[in-house]
Motif scaffolding. Structure first.
Motif, PDB file in Angstrom:
ATOM      1  N   LEU A 184      -4.319 -39.343 -23.863  1.00  0.00           N
ATOM      2  CA  LEU A 184      -4.446 -40.532 -23.008  1.00  0.00           C
ATOM      3  C   LEU A 184      -6.157 -40.629 -22.766  1.00  0.00           C
ATOM      4  O   LEU A 184      -6.665 -41.664 -22.761  1.00  0.00           O
ATOM      5  CB  LEU A 184      -4.272 -39.770 -21.567  1.00  0.00           C
ATOM      6  N   SER A 185      -6.948 -39.491 -22.811  1.00  0.00           N
ATOM      7  CA  SER A 185      -8.400 -39.784 -22.826  1.00  0.00           C
ATOM      8  C   SER A 185      -8.854 -40.623 -24.171  1.00  0.00           C
ATOM      9  O   SER A 185      -9.646 -41.364 -23.861  1.00  0.00           O
ATOM     10  CB  SER A 185      -9.089 -38.429 -22.804  1.00  0.00           C
ATOM     11  N   ASP A 186      -8.310 -40.281 -25.219  1.00  0.00           N
ATOM     12  CA  ASP A 186      -8.660 -41.042 -26.407  1.00  0.00           C
ATOM     13  C   ASP A 186      -8.496 -42.438 -26.123  1.00  0.00           C
ATOM     14  O   ASP A 186      -9.152 -43.457 -26.498  1.00  0.00           O
ATOM     15  CB  ASP A 186      -8.008 -40.772 -27.814  1.00  0.00           C
ATOM     16  N   GLY A 187      -7.248 -42.877 -25.576  1.00  0.00           N
ATOM     17  CA  GLY A 187      -6.939 -44.097 -25.450  1.00  0.00           C
ATOM     18  C   GLY A 187      -7.970 -44.944 -24.391  1.00  0.00           C
ATOM     19  O   GLY A 187      -8.384 -46.216 -24.454  1.00  0.00           O
ATOM     20  N   GLY A 188      -8.652 -44.046 -23.116  1.00  0.00           N
ATOM     21  CA  GLY A 188      -9.447 -44.515 -22.518  1.00  0.00           C
ATOM     22  C   GLY A 188     -10.580 -44.958 -23.284  1.00  0.00           C
ATOM     23  O   GLY A 188     -11.472 -45.842 -23.008  1.00  0.00           O
ATOM     24  N   VAL A 189     -11.092 -43.979 -23.985  1.00  0.00           N
ATOM     25  CA  VAL A 189     -12.393 -44.121 -24.835  1.00  0.00           C
ATOM     26  C   VAL A 189     -12.144 -45.565 -25.643  1.00  0.00           C
ATOM     27  O   VAL A 189     -13.172 -46.327 -25.694  1.00  0.00           O
ATOM     28  CB  VAL A 189     -12.800 -42.962 -25.562  1.00  0.00           C
ATOM     29  N   ALA A 190     -11.134 -45.454 -26.300  1.00  0.00           N
ATOM     30  CA  ALA A 190     -10.666 -46.660 -27.202  1.00  0.00           C
ATOM     31  C   ALA A 190     -11.002 -48.251 -26.356  1.00  0.00           C
ATOM     32  O   ALA A 190     -11.373 -49.112 -26.862  1.00  0.00           O
ATOM     33  CB  ALA A 190      -9.423 -46.679 -27.998  1.00  0.00           C
ATOM     34  N   ALA A 191     -10.541 -47.858 -25.101  1.00  0.00           N
ATOM     35  CA  ALA A 191     -10.569 -49.215 -24.261  1.00  0.00           C
ATOM     36  C   ALA A 191     -11.887 -49.484 -23.363  1.00  0.00           C
ATOM     37  O   ALA A 191     -12.184 -50.290 -22.502  1.00  0.00           O
ATOM     38  CB  ALA A 191      -9.467 -48.962 -23.006  1.00  0.00           C
ATOM     39  N   GLY A 192     -12.981 -48.565 -23.973  1.00  0.00           N
ATOM     40  CA  GLY A 192     -14.324 -48.540 -23.446  1.00  0.00           C
ATOM     41  C   GLY A 192     -14.797 -47.485 -22.532  1.00  0.00           C
ATOM     42  O   GLY A 192     -16.050 -47.779 -21.918  1.00  0.00           O
ATOM     43  N   LEU A 193     -14.038 -46.666 -21.957  1.00  0.00           N
ATOM     44  CA  LEU A 193     -14.408 -45.527 -20.940  1.00  0.00           C
ATOM     45  C   LEU A 193     -15.262 -44.639 -21.640  1.00  0.00           C
ATOM     46  O   LEU A 193     -15.235 -44.116 -22.715  1.00  0.00           O
ATOM     47  CB  LEU A 193     -13.296 -44.799 -20.304  1.00  0.00           C
ATOM     48  N   PRO A 194     -16.479 -44.063 -20.895  1.00  0.00           N
ATOM     49  CA  PRO A 194     -17.007 -42.880 -21.415  1.00  0.00           C
ATOM     50  C   PRO A 194     -16.132 -41.738 -21.347  1.00  0.00           C
ATOM     51  O   PRO A 194     -15.079 -41.652 -20.557  1.00  0.00           O
ATOM     52  CB  PRO A 194     -17.988 -42.913 -20.082  1.00  0.00           C
ATOM     53  N   ARG A 195     -16.425 -40.843 -22.167  1.00  0.00           N
ATOM     54  CA  ARG A 195     -15.632 -39.767 -22.283  1.00  0.00           C
ATOM     55  C   ARG A 195     -15.448 -38.985 -21.242  1.00  0.00           C
ATOM     56  O   ARG A 195     -13.966 -38.574 -21.019  1.00  0.00           O
ATOM     57  CB  ARG A 195     -15.986 -38.834 -23.630  1.00  0.00           C
ATOM     58  N   ALA A 196     -16.433 -38.574 -20.423  1.00  0.00           N
ATOM     59  CA  ALA A 196     -16.113 -37.409 -19.462  1.00  0.00           C
ATOM     60  C   ALA A 196     -15.112 -38.177 -18.345  1.00  0.00           C
ATOM     61  O   ALA A 196     -14.192 -37.531 -17.843  1.00  0.00           O
ATOM     62  CB  ALA A 196     -17.481 -37.441 -18.743  1.00  0.00           C
ATOM     63  N   ILE A 197     -15.596 -39.676 -18.057  1.00  0.00           N
ATOM     64  CA  ILE A 197     -14.520 -40.145 -17.338  1.00  0.00           C
ATOM     65  C   ILE A 197     -13.085 -40.243 -17.534  1.00  0.00           C
ATOM     66  O   ILE A 197     -12.119 -40.193 -16.897  1.00  0.00           O
ATOM     67  CB  ILE A 197     -15.240 -41.664 -16.855  1.00  0.00           C
ATOM     68  N   ALA A 198     -13.083 -40.784 -18.941  1.00  0.00           N
ATOM     69  CA  ALA A 198     -11.804 -40.770 -19.479  1.00  0.00           C
ATOM     70  C   ALA A 198     -10.921 -39.331 -19.234  1.00  0.00           C
ATOM     71  O   ALA A 198      -9.639 -39.464 -19.031  1.00  0.00           O
ATOM     72  CB  ALA A 198     -11.726 -41.323 -21.016  1.00  0.00           C
ATOM     73  N   SER A 199     -11.640 -38.158 -19.547  1.00  0.00           N
ATOM     74  CA  SER A 199     -10.859 -37.001 -19.520  1.00  0.00           C
ATOM     75  C   SER A 199     -10.485 -36.560 -18.015  1.00  0.00           C
ATOM     76  O   SER A 199      -9.475 -36.254 -17.934  1.00  0.00           O
ATOM     77  CB  SER A 199     -11.806 -36.069 -20.173  1.00  0.00           C
ATOM     78  N   GLN A 200     -11.530 -37.129 -17.411  1.00  0.00           N
ATOM     79  CA  GLN A 200     -10.970 -36.748 -15.666  1.00  0.00           C
ATOM     80  C   GLN A 200      -9.719 -37.657 -15.514  1.00  0.00           C
ATOM     81  O   GLN A 200      -8.804 -37.078 -14.927  1.00  0.00           O
ATOM     82  CB  GLN A 200     -12.079 -37.286 -15.003  1.00  0.00           C
ATOM     83  N   LEU A 201      -9.660 -38.793 -15.666  1.00  0.00           N
ATOM     84  CA  LEU A 201      -8.777 -39.659 -15.531  1.00  0.00           C
ATOM     85  C   LEU A 201      -7.617 -39.131 -16.242  1.00  0.00           C
ATOM     86  O   LEU A 201      -6.211 -39.227 -15.375  1.00  0.00           O
ATOM     87  CB  LEU A 201      -9.116 -41.374 -15.801  1.00  0.00           C
ATOM     88  N   ALA A 202      -7.504 -38.894 -17.195  1.00  0.00           N
ATOM     89  CA  ALA A 202      -6.296 -38.380 -18.080  1.00  0.00           C
ATOM     90  C   ALA A 202      -5.687 -37.105 -17.287  1.00  0.00           C
ATOM     91  O   ALA A 202      -4.400 -37.106 -17.090  1.00  0.00           O
ATOM     92  CB  ALA A 202      -6.713 -38.096 -19.204  1.00  0.00           C
ATOM     93  N   LEU A 203      -6.628 -36.202 -17.158  1.00  0.00           N
ATOM     94  CA  LEU A 203      -6.079 -34.878 -16.573  1.00  0.00           C
ATOM     95  C   LEU A 203      -5.338 -35.271 -15.097  1.00  0.00           C
ATOM     96  O   LEU A 203      -4.317 -34.445 -14.956  1.00  0.00           O
ATOM     97  CB  LEU A 203      -7.118 -33.685 -16.544  1.00  0.00           C
ATOM     98  N   GLU A 204      -6.235 -35.961 -14.367  1.00  0.00           N
ATOM     99  CA  GLU A 204      -5.740 -36.106 -12.979  1.00  0.00           C
ATOM    100  C   GLU A 204      -4.459 -37.001 -12.983  1.00  0.00           C
ATOM    101  O   GLU A 204      -3.443 -36.371 -11.963  1.00  0.00           O
ATOM    102  CB  GLU A 204      -6.864 -36.599 -12.211  1.00  0.00           C
ATOM    103  N   THR A 205      -4.215 -37.886 -13.947  1.00  0.00           N
ATOM    104  CA  THR A 205      -3.245 -38.469 -13.882  1.00  0.00           C
ATOM    105  C   THR A 205      -1.928 -37.782 -14.243  1.00  0.00           C
ATOM    106  O   THR A 205      -0.734 -37.955 -13.514  1.00  0.00           O
ATOM    107  CB  THR A 205      -3.370 -39.939 -14.899  1.00  0.00           C
TER     108      THR A 205
END
Ligand SMILES: NC(=O)C1=CN([C@@H]2O[C@H](COP(=O)(O)OP(=O)(O)OC[C@H]3O[C@@H](n4cnc5c(N)ncnc54)[C@H](OP(=O)(O)O)[C@@H]3O)[C@@H](O)[C@H]2O)C=CC1
Ligand SMILES: O=C(O)[C@@H]1CCC=N1
Length: 270
Positions: A184-205
């Motif tokens: 999920l975090s990788d997907g967020g990064v692929a869509a343009g999110l910075p890694r730290a934010i993507a990882s936080q969003l993935a985990l909290e989701t």
């Protein structure tokens, strides 16, 4: 001070369980002995948890109450041989994947034995452990095992025949869920999110979704329906997941882990 709890194999799962038992004062460090071949790891146990350590498994087996086997299934025979003839009779709790009660009772004749399958969220008190008692385990032994694993999360009692399926699902499951969080975090990064934010969003989701499912007791399919707006973003993603056989892949992962657990059990009986 006598040893109440002995643990053979001071690795990942031993730490996940024991760290919690100590934190909750179910055992005090001076009444626990971990036997572990690596001196570096023994030092870690002493320095981090203040427990007693030994490189001799027979020292752990002097435990008056419980001996937890936390070694790899592949070295069970070696460990059983190292314990031949020990006079003490602690309750033996195995966390070994695949290894059957029959095999354990051959190794520890006439002893109370309980086969269990915990998982790594035990470290934070959010584990789930399945337990199956052996022939000589009395209700009081089962109660001791329940108390130990209740300290690290939920406990379910299952017939032993289901233990390999449990292993495929909740024993191995944390790795599958961790991969999902990473993806999920990788997907967020692929869509343009910075890694730290993507990882936080993935985990909290993942955490939030699991909590919602648990607290509301709604079916996962119902939650999926609630998130998918007609012609919206989510159904576009679900469609892609289905093209990639998402659910089938997860089902097959659990079944593959189940078969591997069975294989480990068969190898340990040879
Ligand atoms: N990891 C998990 O998520 C789960 C694991 N399990 C089960 O827990 C058991 C342990 O797994 P895990 O903690 O991951 O494995 P680890 O390899 O982390 O732990 C095993 C430990 O046993 C030590 N060891 C090796 N040989 C001996 C010996 N002869 N006597 C005493 N100790 C020895 C190892 O030392 P060294 O490193 O030097 O070899 C290691 O520290 C396995 O049977 C597994 O099936 C069950 C549920 C979940
Ligand atoms: O991978 C394994 O064999 C162990 C058993 C369950 C989780 N880890």
């Amino acid at each position: 001070m006598s040893i109440r709890l002995g643990i053979i194999g001071g690795g990942v799962m031993a730490e996940a369980i024991l760290s919690r038992l100590l934190k909750k004062n179910i055992y005090s460090p001076e009444t626990v002995l971990v036997s572990e071949p690596q001196s570096q790891r023994r030092n870690f146990w002493v320095n981090t948890y203040g427990v007693q350590v030994s490189e001799d498994n027979r020292e752990a087996a002097r435990a008056t109450e419980v001996l937890i086997l936390a070694i790899k299934p592949q070295i069970l025979e070696q460990v059983v041989n190292s314990l031949l003839g020990i006079p003490e009779k602690p309750l033996i709790i195995s966390i070994l994947a695949g290894v059957t009660l029959n095999r354990l009772e051959m190794g520890f004749p006439d002893r109370p034995v309980i086969r269990t399958m915990p998982n790594t969220p035990a470290t934070v008190g959010q584990g789930v452990t399945a337990i199956a008692p052996g022939r000589h385990a009395e209700p009081e032994h089962l109660a001791v095992a329940r108390d130990i694993f209740a300290a690290v999360g939920a406990v379910v009692e299952v017939p032993e025949a289901l233990m390999d399926a449990v292993t495929g699902l909740s024993g191995s499951g944390p790795a599958f869920v961790a991969l999902m969080v990473e993806a999920l975090s990788d997907g967020g990064v692929a869509a343009g999110l910075p890694r730290a934010i993507a990882s936080q969003l993935a985990l909290e989701t993942v955490l939030g979704t699991a909590t919602l499912l648990k607290e509301s007791a709604i079916h996962p399919g119902e939650l999926k329906d609630r998130v998918t707006s007609p012609g919206g973003t989510t159904i576009a993603g679900v469609r892609q997941l289905e093209k990639g056989s998402f659910r089938s892949t997860i089902i097959e992962a659990v079944v593959a882990a189940y078969h591997r657990s069975k294989d480990l059990g068969r190898s340990s009986e040879k």
